[in-house]
Design an enzyme around this catalytic site. Structure first.
Site, short mmCIF file in Angstrom:
data_model
loop_
_atom_site.label_atom_id
_atom_site.label_comp_id
_atom_site.label_asym_id
_atom_site.label_seq_id
_atom_site.Cartn_x
_atom_site.Cartn_y
_atom_site.Cartn_z
N SER A 79 6.75 -13.45 6.11
CA SER A 79 5.24 -12.49 6.50
C SER A 79 5.30 -12.36 7.98
O SER A 79 5.49 -13.38 8.67
CB SER A 79 4.26 -13.68 5.95
OG SER A 79 2.95 -13.31 6.63
N GLY A 133 -8.69 -13.98 5.89
CA GLY A 133 -9.83 -14.85 5.61
C GLY A 133 -10.99 -14.21 6.25
O GLY A 133 -12.00 -15.12 6.71
N GLY A 135 -13.21 -12.55 4.12
CA GLY A 135 -13.86 -12.04 3.03
C GLY A 135 -13.48 -10.57 2.68
O GLY A 135 -14.04 -9.92 1.74
N LEU A 136 -12.42 -10.26 3.18
CA LEU A 136 -11.85 -8.79 2.75
C LEU A 136 -10.60 -8.63 1.61
O LEU A 136 -10.22 -7.45 1.65
CB LEU A 136 -11.73 -7.93 3.83
CG LEU A 136 -12.86 -7.74 4.81
CD1 LEU A 136 -12.61 -6.99 6.13
CD2 LEU A 136 -14.17 -7.23 4.29
N ASP A 188 -11.45 -9.16 -7.08
CA ASP A 188 -10.65 -8.92 -5.97
C ASP A 188 -9.34 -7.88 -6.32
O ASP A 188 -8.81 -6.86 -5.77
CB ASP A 188 -10.14 -10.03 -5.09
CG ASP A 188 -11.38 -10.75 -4.46
OD1 ASP A 188 -12.29 -10.31 -4.61
OD2 ASP A 188 -11.10 -11.64 -3.88
P1 ADP Z 1 -9.42 -13.28 2.07
O1 ADP Z 1 -8.75 -13.27 0.80
O2 ADP Z 1 -10.85 -12.74 2.13
O3 ADP Z 1 -8.66 -12.76 3.40
P2 ADP Z 1 -8.63 -15.81 1.45
O4 ADP Z 1 -8.87 -17.35 1.90
O5 ADP Z 1 -8.82 -15.72 -0.05
O6 ADP Z 1 -9.55 -14.91 2.38
O7 ADP Z 1 -7.03 -15.50 1.52
C1 ADP Z 1 -6.46 -15.52 2.90
C2 ADP Z 1 -5.27 -16.31 2.94
O8 ADP Z 1 -4.17 -15.37 1.91
C3 ADP Z 1 -4.48 -16.66 4.15
O9 ADP Z 1 -4.97 -17.69 4.74
C4 ADP Z 1 -3.06 -16.68 3.70
O10 ADP Z 1 -2.72 -17.97 3.10
C5 ADP Z 1 -2.87 -15.68 2.68
N1 ADP Z 1 -2.35 -14.35 3.14
C6 ADP Z 1 -3.05 -13.22 2.96
N2 ADP Z 1 -2.40 -12.27 3.63
C7 ADP Z 1 -1.07 -12.75 3.99
C8 ADP Z 1 -0.15 -12.42 4.65
N3 ADP Z 1 -0.02 -11.00 5.32
N4 ADP Z 1 0.72 -13.30 5.07
C9 ADP Z 1 0.58 -14.54 4.98
N5 ADP Z 1 -0.44 -14.90 4.00
C10 ADP Z 1 -1.42 -14.32 3.87
MG MG Z 2 -9.10 -13.91 -0.93
#
Ligand code: ADP
Ligand code: MG
Length: 414
Positions: A79, A133, A135-136, A188
């Site tokens: 990532s 993180g 909320g999108l 989502d």
């Molecule tokens: P949201 O879905 O609203 O952004 P979430 O807490 O549900 O918030 O998800 C966020 C989490 O998803 C991050 O903390 C990470 O663990 C994971 N995540 C999302 N996109 C990536 C990415 N591009 N690389 C690594 N982790 C990711």
């Molecule tokens: Mg999420």
């Protein structure tokens, strides 16, 4: 004036970065590139797990996954956001789920295999311009980008039509619930896999039925401004679970399967019944706020489902003023009855209204995350600046605002 990012300005970057990073990390060109969008819910908050209605749009912000299939069952995923490469043996996911961000990726491959589909390992590089993180739904964008890649690379055919995409969405939900351990509903993943450009997705979380509702603000010289408050949202600290439990308790007290079954016309009577049932079960403790709490939680859910219906009707007759009023009412209900707002969300909403918004509301689970506002095009920049100024006055982390248009679902890009 605050610089408000326009649609997908970074899309070409994302694809180039994914390609170059994949070559560097894995030493070969990816077999292909897939992407999936984040989402923002226009209205219908905390209704999905109540078998209600939601109305998300796909964001122009997406997660790109550059992938190469493997012959074994090893997942190697890099990532760009996390700045690391993680390896997971897919055979171990069921017994000991991996922790951290890789759980979303491993979870999707695990869930597809659980469905009996012929899934193998992957070398994957992910890069996203969906804020994490906020909320999108960066989590669903990540799952669905990888799910789309797995579907094509392993010949699963899960992108071929809406029914197949709905099946992939279910696997992504299982990944999030059962492997990543986040008990979210299905909005989502459905948004990320089913939305169409220029449309919102009306999703009935009871039947799984969907409809595409035109959402064209530009025709009215309006825009949708999203503000990521960057306030930490603590859905994992039990608040989300406690709202879910309250909803279930209210439904049980009313003798219905879910709050969706409560006829909005009969809501006042149902709330009286709910209050009475609570008093009977806690006669010795008049100070117990639980009775009132259930009434307010149920009132939010039932009225919010009604507001989704009303918003769809208003959009169908092009009445954006009414959609704005419904945004305002939704925010008040989430703040006062469901108690999932926070000062940053309330301020961003109030300032957007003062700057000329037709309506504004928090969106997503709450306790931080993002707000949305419908604004005249010329007011979007000043509104974003005013929100940033208000946050600075409070000494809060600077928010990020951007204008979004409804975009398309997960797809193969290259
Ligand atoms: P949201 O879905 O609203 O952004 P979430 O807490 O549900 O918030 O998800 C966020 C989490 O998803 C991050 O903390 C990470 O663990 C994971 N995540 C999302 N996109 C990536 C990415 N591009 N690389 C690594 N982790 C990711
Ligand atoms: Mg999420």
């Amino acid at each position: 004036m605050q610089d408000i990012a326009q649609d997908a300005a970074s899309a070409p970057d994302r694809v180039d970065v994914a390609d170059a990073t994949h070559r560097r990390v894995f030493g070969e060109a990816p077999a292909g590139m897939w992407s999936a969008p984040g989402r923002v819910n226009l209205i219908g908050e905390h209704t999905d797990y109540n078998e209600g209605l939601v109305l998300p749009i796909a964001l122009p912000q997406r997660t790109t996954a550059a992938c190469t299939p493997r012959r074994d069952r090893l997942l190697r995923v890099h990532s760009v956001q996390a700045g690391e490469t993680v390896e997971v043996d897919l055979a171990t996911v069921g017994a000991s789920p991996p922790r951290g961000w890789v759980s979303y990726v491993a979870g999707v491959l695990w869930a597809l295999a659980e469905e009996g589909l012929p899934v193998r390992g992957l070398d994957a590089t992910v890069v996203s311009d969906v804020p994490l993180g906020a909320g999108l739904s960066s989590s669903a964008a990540l799952e669905c980008a990888v799910g789309a890649a797995a579907s094509d690379l392993f010949g699963l055919g899960l992108l071929s039509d809406d029914a197949a995409r709905a099946r992939l969405a279910k696997a992504c939900v299982r990944a999030e619930n059962e492997v990543a351990g986040a008990m979210t509903g299905g909005m989502d993943q459905s948004a990320s896999l089913l939305c169409r450009p220029g449309h919102a997705l009306l999703l009935d979380c009871r039947s799984g039925e969907t409809a595409h509702v035109p959402f064209d603000l530009a025709a009215h010289d309006l825009v949708l401004l999203v503000t990521d408050t960057r306030a930490s949202h603590a859905l994992n600290d039990g608040q989300y679970e406690s709202r879910r439990r309250a909803s279930e308790a209210a439904a049980a007290a009313l003798g219905v399967r879910s709050l969706r079954e409560v006829d909005p016309e009969r809501l006042p009577a149902a709330l009286v019944e709910l209050a009475d049932s609570g008093h009977r079960s806690h006669p010795a403790d008049p100070a117990d706020p639980g009775d009132d709490e259930l009434v307010r939680r149920a009132r939010h859910v039932v009225t919010e489902i009604g507001r989704v219906r009303a918003a769809v009707r208003a959009l169908e007759r092009d009445d954006l003023d009414e959609v704005g009023h419904l945004f305002d009412a939704s925010h008040a209900s989430l703040r006062d009855d469901y108690e999932v707002s926070c000062p940053e969300l309330d301020v961003s909403v109030e300032v957007a209204r003062s700057a000329g918004a037709l309506g504004a509301r928090m969106t997503g689970g709450g306790f931080g995350g993002s707000s949305i506002a419908i604004l005249p095009t010329r007011s979007a920049g000043p509104a974003a600046s005013a929100i940033a100024d208000a946050f600075a006055e409070h000494g809060w982390t600077a928010p990020r605002s951007f204008v979004v248009t409804p975009s398309g679902a997960a797809r193969r890009d290259a």
